[in-house]
Enzyme design. Sequence first.
Site, PDB file in Angstrom:
ATOM      1  N   PHE A  10       0.819  -1.217   0.000  1.00 39.94           N
ATOM      2  CA  PHE A  10       0.000   0.000   0.000  1.00 39.94           C
ATOM      3  C   PHE A  10       0.860   1.278   0.000  1.00 39.94           C
ATOM      4  O   PHE A  10       0.902   2.038  -0.985  1.00 39.94           O
ATOM      5  CB  PHE A  10      -0.944  -0.067   1.215  1.00 39.94           C
ATOM      6  N   ASP A  32      10.434  -6.686  -3.355  1.00 34.99           N
ATOM      7  CA  ASP A  32       9.231  -7.066  -2.602  1.00 34.99           C
ATOM      8  C   ASP A  32       9.054  -8.579  -2.690  1.00 34.99           C
ATOM      9  O   ASP A  32       9.248  -9.183  -3.747  1.00 34.99           O
ATOM     10  CB  ASP A  32       8.003  -6.342  -3.192  1.00 34.99           C
ATOM     11  N   THR A 122       5.981   2.970  12.924  1.00 33.35           N
ATOM     12  CA  THR A 122       4.574   3.285  13.205  1.00 33.35           C
ATOM     13  C   THR A 122       4.401   3.942  14.572  1.00 33.35           C
ATOM     14  O   THR A 122       5.183   3.682  15.497  1.00 33.35           O
ATOM     15  CB  THR A 122       3.745   1.978  13.134  1.00 33.35           C
ATOM     16  N   ASP A 123       3.334   4.735  14.691  1.00 29.10           N
ATOM     17  CA  ASP A 123       2.985   5.324  15.999  1.00 29.10           C
ATOM     18  C   ASP A 123       2.655   4.256  17.032  1.00 29.10           C
ATOM     19  O   ASP A 123       2.694   4.508  18.233  1.00 29.10           O
ATOM     20  CB  ASP A 123       1.797   6.293  15.845  1.00 29.10           C
ATOM     21  N   GLU A 124       2.324   3.045  16.564  1.00 26.03           N
ATOM     22  CA  GLU A 124       1.884   1.999  17.499  1.00 26.03           C
ATOM     23  C   GLU A 124       2.999   1.522  18.430  1.00 26.03           C
ATOM     24  O   GLU A 124       2.718   0.862  19.424  1.00 26.03           O
ATOM     25  CB  GLU A 124       1.310   0.807  16.729  1.00 26.03           C
ATOM     26  N   TYR A 146       2.243  -6.955  16.486  1.00 25.52           N
ATOM     27  CA  TYR A 146       2.712  -6.152  15.352  1.00 25.52           C
ATOM     28  C   TYR A 146       3.591  -4.982  15.813  1.00 25.52           C
ATOM     29  O   TYR A 146       4.735  -4.846  15.368  1.00 25.52           O
ATOM     30  CB  TYR A 146       1.517  -5.691  14.490  1.00 25.52           C
ATOM     31  N   LYS A 150       7.607  -4.251  15.272  1.00 25.29           N
ATOM     32  CA  LYS A 150       8.081  -3.003  14.648  1.00 25.29           C
ATOM     33  C   LYS A 150       9.092  -2.309  15.572  1.00 25.29           C
ATOM     34  O   LYS A 150      10.084  -1.739  15.098  1.00 25.29           O
ATOM     35  CB  LYS A 150       6.907  -2.061  14.347  1.00 25.29           C
TER      36      LYS A 150
END
Length: 342
Positions: A10, A32, A122-124, A146, A150
């Site tokens: 994406f 990829d 990521t913000d996570e 996840y 990360k």
Amino acid sequence: MIIVTGGAGFIGSNYVHYLLASTNIERIVVLDKLTYAGSLDNIRSPLTNGQIEFIQGDISVEEDVESAIRHCDAVVNFAAESHNDRALLDPSPFIETNVKGAGILAYAAAQNGVKRMVHVSTDEVYGEIREGSFHESLALRPRSTYPAAKAGGEMMILAAVESFGLEACITRGVNNIGPYQHPEKALPLFVTNALLDMPLPIYGTGQQVRDRMHVLDHCSAIQIALERGEPGGLYNVGVDNECTNEYMVDHILQRLNKPKSLKRYIEDRTGHDFRYSVDSTRMRELGWEPQYDLNAALNSSIDWYVKNEWWWREARSEEFENYYKEVYQDRLSQAGQDHTPA
Ligand code: NAD
Ligand code: TDX
């Protein structure tokens, strides 16, 4: 020459389109693995026109990375397992790609004299925050597989910065929306289900909050980080477009002229983070300015799926349908039409 790992997914594919439209970079190579989430449909026209090269390979396999990365000036790493619900079903590929893959890629980049690298995180990784926003100086407290993987990947990048002088920085972006997003993710799932007159599965009460960033705003931030980010620098990328999941669902149904009766409140995701929010002052100080407010980001994303039915019908493959049954079938059969799942 720039290598875009995960460039058939994406955000990576949007970044490839962004590079072609906004920069003069001469050679773009996409590396990829083409997992379930990657598709050459996402980069079909630049591939057909010979504007980019494609290598099928795995960032956690040294030989794949070594042969691709030679003679490369810059690397932007998007390659990852990216979906929280899948991490609950099987953590292995998350650990393999998001931690080991990031480590192998960073080591190879350092050994092959890559001049600049951005690792897209990521913000996570911070965990959830009920009020206020996360600053880059805060400790990482990921709450599920996840983001934990990360966070591990970030450590691998920072280790290569310290040990080998790799000129890499890390971006921590909020939730992206836009073209070519796999239909497992909330916005494309809700839009395509609505277009198919299928129920929209809302986790828990639907009051969880996300900051919804148009993917092209994320791409421009990544490009600025590549050009101006400090080695070892951490950059939050958020846009102050916060809304609840329920608000997004209502907005989608209204825009598509579909009835609210399609909403279903289902059993919540395990370990569901309630809210993320980041302080992006540092990124803005590099000169970044996002272009899409909440309505513009939502509407242009929704409209893209309406216009590109060929794309999402392909993405809602047999693999997707099996996944959908596994995650949603039982929960939907017990669902309610108000805030309390039946
Ligand atoms: P995606 O799942 O759509 O795409 C991931 C791509 O990586 C796919 O093309 C897949 O084939 C490829 N890939 C997976 N494992 C690989 C491996 N071992 N080697 C090579 N390629 C591999 O993900 P996305 O939503 O585009 O996210 C891209 C990156 O941005 C991820 O690192 C993700 O953590 C991060 N991110 C995503 C969001 C978001 O809202 N989607 C927000 C912030 C950060
Ligand atoms: O069916 C659903 N119902 C629902 O209520 C799905 C798929 C999601 N949701 C909720 C969960 C979240 O609160 O919608 C919100 C967004 O869900 P996702 O699209 O799965 O995104 P999220 O879990 O927030 O993570 C995303 O943003 C950060 C990306 O998938 C990550 O890759 C990124 O790092």
